[in-house]
Each structure stands twice: as structure tokens, then as C-alpha cells.
Write a protein that holds these residues in place. Structure first.
Motif, PDB file in Angstrom:
ATOM      1  N   LEU A   1       0.820  -1.211   0.000  1.00 24.90           N
ATOM      2  CA  LEU A   1       0.000   0.000   0.000  1.00 24.90           C
ATOM      3  C   LEU A   1       0.858   1.266   0.000  1.00 24.90           C
ATOM      4  CD1 LEU A   1      -2.879  -0.940   2.459  1.00 24.90           C
ATOM      5  CD2 LEU A   1      -3.006  -0.613  -0.018  1.00 24.90           C
ATOM      6  N   TYR A   2       2.053   1.144   0.571  1.00 26.67           N
ATOM      7  CA  TYR A   2       2.935   2.312   0.642  1.00 26.67           C
ATOM      8  C   TYR A   2       3.471   2.702  -0.726  1.00 26.67           C
ATOM      9  CZ  TYR A   2       2.766   2.300   5.681  1.00 26.67           C
ATOM     10  OH  TYR A   2       2.337   2.391   6.957  1.00 26.67           O
ATOM     11  N   LEU A   3       3.274   1.824  -1.684  1.00 25.58           N
ATOM     12  CA  LEU A   3       3.736   2.164  -3.034  1.00 25.58           C
ATOM     13  C   LEU A   3       3.021   3.410  -3.552  1.00 25.58           C
ATOM     14  CD1 LEU A   3       4.064  -1.272  -4.852  1.00 25.58           C
ATOM     15  CD2 LEU A   3       5.881   0.245  -4.061  1.00 25.58           C
ATOM     16  N   VAL A   4       1.757   3.594  -3.117  1.00 24.26           N
ATOM     17  CA  VAL A   4       0.984   4.729  -3.639  1.00 24.26           C
ATOM     18  C   VAL A   4       1.630   6.065  -3.275  1.00 24.26           C
ATOM     19  CG1 VAL A   4      -1.262   5.857  -3.677  1.00 24.26           C
ATOM     20  CG2 VAL A   4      -1.119   3.357  -3.664  1.00 24.26           C
ATOM     21  N   PRO A   5       1.839   6.356  -1.960  1.00 20.58           N
ATOM     22  CA  PRO A   5       2.496   7.638  -1.664  1.00 20.58           C
ATOM     23  C   PRO A   5       3.925   7.694  -2.206  1.00 20.58           C
ATOM     24  CG  PRO A   5       2.253   6.301   0.321  1.00 20.58           C
ATOM     25  CD  PRO A   5       1.453   5.631  -0.747  1.00 20.58           C
ATOM     26  N   LEU A   6       4.581   6.552  -2.194  1.00 20.42           N
ATOM     27  CA  LEU A   6       5.967   6.521  -2.650  1.00 20.42           C
ATOM     28  C   LEU A   6       6.065   6.939  -4.117  1.00 20.42           C
ATOM     29  CD1 LEU A   6       8.511   5.681  -1.145  1.00 20.42           C
ATOM     30  CD2 LEU A   6       8.353   3.454  -2.255  1.00 20.42           C
ATOM     31  N   TRP A   7       5.221   6.317  -4.935  1.00 18.39           N
ATOM     32  CA  TRP A   7       5.272   6.646  -6.366  1.00 18.39           C
ATOM     33  C   TRP A   7       4.716   8.035  -6.654  1.00 18.39           C
ATOM     34  CZ3 TRP A   7       7.373   4.545 -10.777  1.00 18.39           C
ATOM     35  CH2 TRP A   7       8.105   3.364 -10.572  1.00 18.39           C
TER      36      TRP A   7
ATOM     37  N   PHE B   1       6.055  13.340  -8.638  1.00 19.59           N
ATOM     38  CA  PHE B   1       6.155  14.785  -8.456  1.00 19.59           C
ATOM     39  C   PHE B   1       7.580  15.273  -8.682  1.00 19.59           C
ATOM     40  CE2 PHE B   1       2.277  14.970  -5.381  1.00 19.59           C
ATOM     41  CZ  PHE B   1       1.453  14.721  -6.464  1.00 19.59           C
ATOM     42  N   VAL B   2       8.526  14.530  -8.125  1.00 18.76           N
ATOM     43  CA  VAL B   2       9.927  14.916  -8.306  1.00 18.76           C
ATOM     44  C   VAL B   2      10.270  14.901  -9.794  1.00 18.76           C
ATOM     45  CG1 VAL B   2      12.312  14.199  -7.932  1.00 18.76           C
ATOM     46  CG2 VAL B   2      10.694  14.130  -6.052  1.00 18.76           C
ATOM     47  N   THR B   3       9.819  13.844 -10.483  1.00 18.53           N
ATOM     48  CA  THR B   3      10.106  13.727 -11.901  1.00 18.53           C
ATOM     49  C   THR B   3       9.495  14.884 -12.685  1.00 18.53           C
ATOM     50  OG1 THR B   3       9.918  11.365 -11.530  1.00 18.53           O
ATOM     51  CG2 THR B   3      10.116  12.074 -13.787  1.00 18.53           C
ATOM     52  N   TRP B   4       8.277  15.237 -12.343  1.00 22.48           N
ATOM     53  CA  TRP B   4       7.652  16.398 -12.997  1.00 22.48           C
ATOM     54  C   TRP B   4       8.491  17.642 -12.793  1.00 22.48           C
ATOM     55  CZ3 TRP B   4       1.813  15.992 -11.265  1.00 22.48           C
ATOM     56  CH2 TRP B   4       1.192  14.984 -12.014  1.00 22.48           C
ATOM     57  N   GLY B   5       8.839  17.888 -11.535  1.00 24.56           N
ATOM     58  CA  GLY B   5       9.567  19.111 -11.201  1.00 24.56           C
ATOM     59  C   GLY B   5      10.848  19.227 -11.995  1.00 24.56           C
TER      60      GLY B   5
END
Lengths: 417, 266
Positions: free
Chosen positions: B148-154, B159-163
Motif C-alpha cells: 500500500l505504501y507504493l501509492v504515496p511513494l510513487w 512529483f519529483v520527476t515532474w519538477g
């Protein structure tokens, strides 16, 4: 989604929207280009605090203010490089102004460079969807209009091929079909009605008339002074990035043509809109000039009664609709003496026939001695498009009895006191 | 909130989805197996890794004593994260340059280009993850609730990739050398990220420094979730989430600043 964004913005300024009567309002609009020698200089300039300038300035547009009301058709004239296209791009939002503001109310369909939003790798169908979405249509809207778009473009099975395999004609047809189906409130046209073959041009111009009659605001650039007068209610004359004149189309175009003649600005080649050589639907078969006795003549006396007669025939049996007629008179050295169309004389367009004849009578041809030549043409009902024309026909000489010199033997009365 | 202004490009959902779908489908257009390739490619890669690392090199993961394929799966789980990041970042400097007509000829929401790119790269990451899960089952192991932690992790990773993507896409218009710098930087990054080794294999002094590489956290956590059912430390995850939002916000703002000059440059 675009329209959603617009609505959100609209909510903030609800009052203003109610009061909006203009489709486009431009205030003190200026666009300055910085000419850099190297792309790197541009970044240096952005990061630069020393005050050193890495560029040369060029003003493409300076302090232009224009308000266009809903439903108006506005022509923009001016020679190449006068800022016409820059102005259209600023209105569309593809360029950002250096100063001043552009306020556009309504969905805009920019037909600046047709198909420029197309991705060559995508199929025609994919481009319809992508381009339609960019132009502000929802997927459901595109789907509902798909059939009509395909019918308009008329490129058959090619629509499933990548557009890079298209001929330029097919490309343009598809692009125009998409753009025109966005139900624009504001149509921005940059000389593109001169695209495609003659049959497609007619279809485009028909659509142009339909949109105009449907209350769509139209801004369009043209080099053809007559075209602007024929279809526009207002015109804007740009010279070197400045608005010289904005107002009644006739007055503005006259000022522009006058400047052309004075040599203030150099004339340019007429637009290619008049290209009846390509699959013209009509042909002018016979042009002659008759005297009062009905005999063909190539020499007339000054102030003699003459008639210019020409016949046309329909080449393309499927071509229907109404037409208007044109004559122009030139002196042999190219000096334009007179020209008129049936539209200018407020005659309703005439239904086209398989064979037709047009006679223009001149009770007294008030010319002075010299050599002259005619041009005749058949235009469409709106005066946008030339269906058939004959240039430099029926050359004739005028002899006079030396009662006056110049071009025209003006009617006159002398009073000597 | 101003910080989340970077989410505004998402209102162009229809266009983003259309372009991303087109991007994915174009990759396999005309090929006989079509979309199946997106599963076959990672499957074969995982097979090769397993063979090379467990049969040829007989490498073990750190000090762990584990069965066949453990190394390959751990490597693979790290590569999924890295490849996702690299695919985006590598293309970012060219995104605007490749589409000059979107800048000059039509009114196009340019800011969605990195987002679209991310989406199509995410599709690859997702299919690779399916293969990874398959591999985990084949090894006779199970997945746990830590998934389940994959969701916030990804989310944070995206977001980092977008930035960074926005920043590079904007800068690339002005600095054409950027793409060479970026592709070289990514090669270096591949080895400076704990993909081929666990962070714990490093000397204690370096273990802190390696987290200066933003990818190190994501690679490590993604692997822990998949391979050990070990959830990330909540505090660290929270910090990562906030930091990623700041990166995305900053990248977006810089992009918006730089875009004003695009039409004049191209």
C-alpha cells in the motif's frame, strides 16, 4: 476542459462578461522582438544584472488599440512585415505581448498556418482528436462531428494513414475541416482561403460566408483590396507595426491603396486567391466591344457609346450557386482607369447558368486619346473568389478631337466672370 | 494552496490521456505482437539478469543468504524506479524543442508535455512491476500489506520527476547542450544509486551522503516494499512527500517563467 477553465475565470469577472460587447479588445498592444546573435546570449540576458544588453531591439507592433464588436468582419491590410501576422498571433495567444493587453471573448479558431498543430507521425484520425482537443472541443463533441469533418475533408481511407504521407492538399483539407468544425465565435484567418483546389476553395469560402452570416466575428488578413472591401465591414491598416487607420473598410482600404500608389510603401504581388486557372468551374468564352451599331470595334471616338460584352460557360456541371460580374479598364501602360462589380452596384448575385452573357453599356466613354485594355471576370456571390477571368482582352484605341488631355474627358461647364 | 499550483496542468486530462495513450501505442504500432512487447521485454530482461547474476557471477545481495534469483529481483526492482526516472529526464530537454509548432502555431498547454511523458513512462514501470510480481511469486514468496505504501511513494517520485522534467524542458530550449549533459549525468547516476547494491553495503560515512541523491530513497524503499514487505519509515516518507511537492512546485514555476521566451527562441 478549455471551456471549463474559461468558465472558472468567467466566474471571477461575471459582471464584466455581461457588459462585454466586444469580441476582441486590444489596448496599446506592442510586441518587441529581441534579436540575439546566439541562443546563449538570451540566457545571459535573463540572468544578467549588469545592465549590459545582449540584443538588438525590433518592434514588430507598436501601440495598437482596436476594439472589434461581436459579429464584425475586420480586414487587416498592410504590406509584408507590417505586423499583420504578429497581431493575429497575439490575438490567438501564441505570442505574448511585450506591453498592452489583448482581451478575447469567445472560442477562437485560429487558421494561421493550417495543420501546424498536426503531428506528422499521427494518423489523420488521431490528429483530428488531438487537434480538436487543442482547439477546445471535448471528445464527445469531436465524435459527434466526426462524420461531418470527414465529409468536409473528403480524403477517404487516407484518414487512417499518418499525415506525413499526405499530399499538401489533403493535409490542408483535413486541417481546415477540423478548424472549421469548432463552431468558433471568433475566426482568425491569415490568407488561407487561397488553399487547395478550386472546388475545395469554394467549399471553404462557402463556410466562411456561413460563419459570417451566423454572427461569427472574423479577423482576416488579405492583400486583395477589393476582397477586403467586399466582405469586411471594418478594416485595419498597419504600417511598420503601427495602426495607421482603423474604421470603415472602404475608407481604410482607399487610404492603403493610395499609399501604395504614392509609393509610400511598395506594392506587392497580389494574393494567389485569384487562381482560376486551376480547374475553374466557369470559362469566359468570348469578349468583345461593340459600338452603338452593334459592330465589333477596336477603335472608338472619345465619348462614343460602346458596350462591353462577354459570355461564359459552365465547365463543371456540378457547380451551382450565384455569381457576380466584374469589369476593369486599364490604360495600356497599366494605369487603372475604372472597375466595378455587380455587387458594388448593389445588384443581387445572379444564379449561374450553363451559358450566360453579360453586357456592360457605357453611354459615353469619356476617355482621352490612347490605348486601353479590358479585364472581365466572374466572381462568387460574396466577391471573395474569382471563378473565371480574362485579362488584357479587347485592346482598343481612343481617338479624340483634342478637346482635352489626360485620362478622362471630364464633363464640364466653364463660367468666366 | 500555492504549493499545489503544479497540479493545474492536470485540468487538461483529456489531452494528457490522449497524447499518452498515443505515445504508448505508437511504440508498438505495426509490430506483430503489439502491446504484448511491453510485457515480453521486461520478462526477458529479468530472465537475463537471473541467469547472469545467479548462474554466471553467483553474486549475493550484500550479506544475505538467499536463493536463486534474489539478486536479479532486487536489481530489477531498483531498475524499475531508475528507468522510470531516466526515461523522463532523458527526454525532458528535448520535449519543447521537438514540438516547435506547439509553441508557435497553436495555443497548446506546453506544461502537460512532461506530464504526458511521465504517464507513458509509468505505463512501462507498471508492466515491469507486474513482471517483478510474477518473479516474486515464482520464487515462492508472497507480497504483503506494505504494498500500500507504493501509492504515496510513487506519487512523490512522480512529483519529483515532474519538477525536474519541467525545469529541464524549459532550460533545454535555451541551452541546447543540456541533453548531452543530462544523458551523461544519468549514466553516472545509475551507479551512484543503490541499484546494484544495498545502501547498507556502503561504509557508514557514505550511507548518509548517498541520500543526497533523491533517487536513492525511492529505489531503496521500492525494493524494501517488494522484496521484504518492509514499509518505509513514516517520518522519512512524510519528508519525501513534502520535498517532492516543493521540487514540483519549483520546477513548474521556473517553467512558467521560462516559457514566455519560448516562441521567441524557437
Amino acid at each position: 476542459m478549455f471551456s471549463n477553465a474559461e468558465k472558472e475565470q468567467g466566474a471571477d469577472t461575471g459582471l464584466e462578461i455581461q457588459e462585454k460587447r466586444h469580441a476582441v479588445r486590444i489596448r496599446n498592444l506592442s510586441k518587441k522582438y529581441r534579436i540575439y546573435n546566439r541562443p546563449r546570449d538570451r540566457l545571459l540576458q535573463m540572468l544578467n544584472f549588469t545592465g549590459r544588453r545582449f540584443y538588438k531591439e525590433f518592434w514588430a507592433l507598436q501601440d495598437v488599440s482596436v476594439t472589434v464588436r461581436h459579429g464584425e468582419t475586420v480586414g487587416i491590410v498592410g504590406r509584408n512585415g507590417s505586423g499583420k501576422t504578429t497581431l493575429l498571433q497575439l490575438i490567438c495567444g501564441t505570442l505574448t505581448p511585450t506591453s498592452g493587453s489583448v482581451d478575447v471573448d469567445g472560442r477562437t479558431a485560429p487558421l494561421l498556418e493550417l495543420g501546424s498543430g498536426f503531428n506528422p507521425e499521427y494518423t489523420g484520425m488521431e490528429n483530428i482528436y488531438v487537434n480538436g482537443t487543442i482547439l477546445g472541443m471535448s471528445t464527445a463533441e469531436i465524435e459527434s462531428k466526426l462524420e461531418s469533418i470527414l465529409a468536409f475533408a473528403d480524403i477517404g481511407e487516407f484518414v487512417h494513414q499518418p499525415v506525413k504521407t499526405y499530399s499538401s492538399g489533403m493535409y490542408i483539407r483535413l486541417a481546415f475541416a477540423v478548424a472549421i468544425h469548432t463552431d468558433p465565435q471568433i475566426l482568425i484567418v491569415d490568407e488561407i482561403l487561397a488553399v487547395g483546389d478550386a472546388a475545395f476553395q469554394r467549399k471553404c469560402i462557402q463556410r466562411f460566408y456561413d460563419l459570417r452570416n451566423g454572427g461569427c466575428t472574423i479577423l482576416f488578413v488579405s492583400h486583395d483590396a477589393y476582397q477586403v472591401k467586399a466582405v469586411c465591414s471594418k478594416a485595419l491598416y498597419l504600417r511598420r507595426g503601427r495602426a495607421v487607420m482603423f474604421g470603415d473598410a472602404h475608407a481604410v482600404v482607399d487610404a492603403y491603396v493610395e499609399d501604395l500608389q504614392k509609393g509610400v510603401i511598395e506594392p506587392e504581388a497580389p494574393a494567389s486567391t485569384a487562381s482560376p486557372e486551376r480547374q475553374a468551374p466557369l470559362r469566359i468564352t468570348r469578349v468583345r466591344m461593340e459600338n452603338a451599331g452593334g459592330r465589333c470595334v477596336d477603335q472608338v471616338r472619345s465619348n462614343e457609346r460602346v458596350a462591353l460584352c462577354f459570355q461564359y460557360e459552365r465547365l463543371d456541371p456540378s457547380f451551382e450557386g450565384a455569381v457576380s460580374f466584374v469589369f476593369n479598364l486599364y490604360r495600356q501602360d497599366g494605369c487603372y482607369v475604372c472597375g466595378a462589380t455587380t455587387l458594388m452596384e448593389h445588384m443581387a448575385p445572379f444564379p449561374v447558368q450553363d451559358h450566360g452573357e453579360v453586357v456592360v453599356s457605357f453611354p459615353e466613354l469619356p476617355l482621352t486619346a490612347g490605348a486601353y485594355v479590358w479585364r472581365v471576370a466572374v466572381n462568387d456571390a460574396g466577391g471573395m473568389m474569382v471563378h473565371a477571368q480574362e485579362k488584357n482582352v479587347c485592346p482598343f484605341r481612343v481617338v479624340d478631337n483634342f478637346r482635352s488631355v489626360g485620362i478622362v474627358d471630364l464633363k464640364r461647364e466653364w463660367t468666366i466672370r | 494552496m500555492k504549493l499545489f499550483s503544479f497540479l493545474t496542468p492536470l485540468r487538461h486530462t483529456a489531452l494528457i490521456l490522449r497524447l499518452a495513450r498515443r505515445e504508448v501505442s505508437s511504440r508498438y504500432r505495426g509490430s506483430f505482437l503489439g502491446l504484448a512487447w511491453s510485457l515480453i521485454t521486461p520478462l526477458i530482461m529479468l530472465g537475463i539478469y537471473t541467469f547472469v547474476f545467479s548462474q554466471v557471477f553467483k553474486i549475493r545481495w550484500g550479506s544475505l543468504e538467499e536463493g536463486t534469483g534474489e539478486f536479479a529481483l532486487r536489481l530489477f526492482s531498483g531498475l524499475i524506479v531508475f528507468n522510470f526516472f531516466a526515461e523522463n529526464i532523458n527526454r525532458a530537454p528535448n520535449l519543447i524543442l521537438e514540438n516547435p509548432s506547439y509553441v508557435k502555431k497553436v495555443v497548446f498547454p506546453l506544461e502537460i508535455l512532461p506530464v504526458t511523458q511521465t504517464l507513458s513512462a509509468f505505463f512501462n514501470a507498471a508492466t515491469s512491476s507486474l513482471v517483478l510480481i510474477l518473479g516474486i511469486f515464482v520464487m515462492g514468496r508472497d507480497l504483503g500489506t506494505a504494498m500500500l505504501y507504493l501509492v504515496p511513494l510513487w506519487c512523490a517520485l512522480i512529483f519529483v520527476t515532474w519538477g525536474i522534467g519541467w525545469f529541464l524542458a524549459g532550460l533545454g530550449v535555451y541551452l541546447r547542450d543540456l541533453r548531452h549533459v543530462v544523458s551523461m549525468g544519468l549514466t553516472i547516476l545509475l551507479f551512484l544509486t543503490p541499484i546494484f547494491y544495498p545502501v547498507t553495503a556502503l561504509p557508514a560515512r557514505l550511507q548518509k551522503i548517498i541520500y543526497l541523491n533523491p533517487l536513492a530513497f525511492f529505489v531503496e524503499q521500492n525494493r524494501n516494499v517488494f522484496m521484504a514487505n518492509q514499509p518505509p519509515d513514516l517520518l522519512t516518507l512524510g519528508i519525501a512527500m513534502i520535498a517532492s511537492c516543493i521540487v514540483a512546485w519549483g520546477g513548474f514555476r521556473l517553467f512558467e517563467k521560462m516559457r514566455k521566451g519560448f516562441s521567441d527562441v524557437l
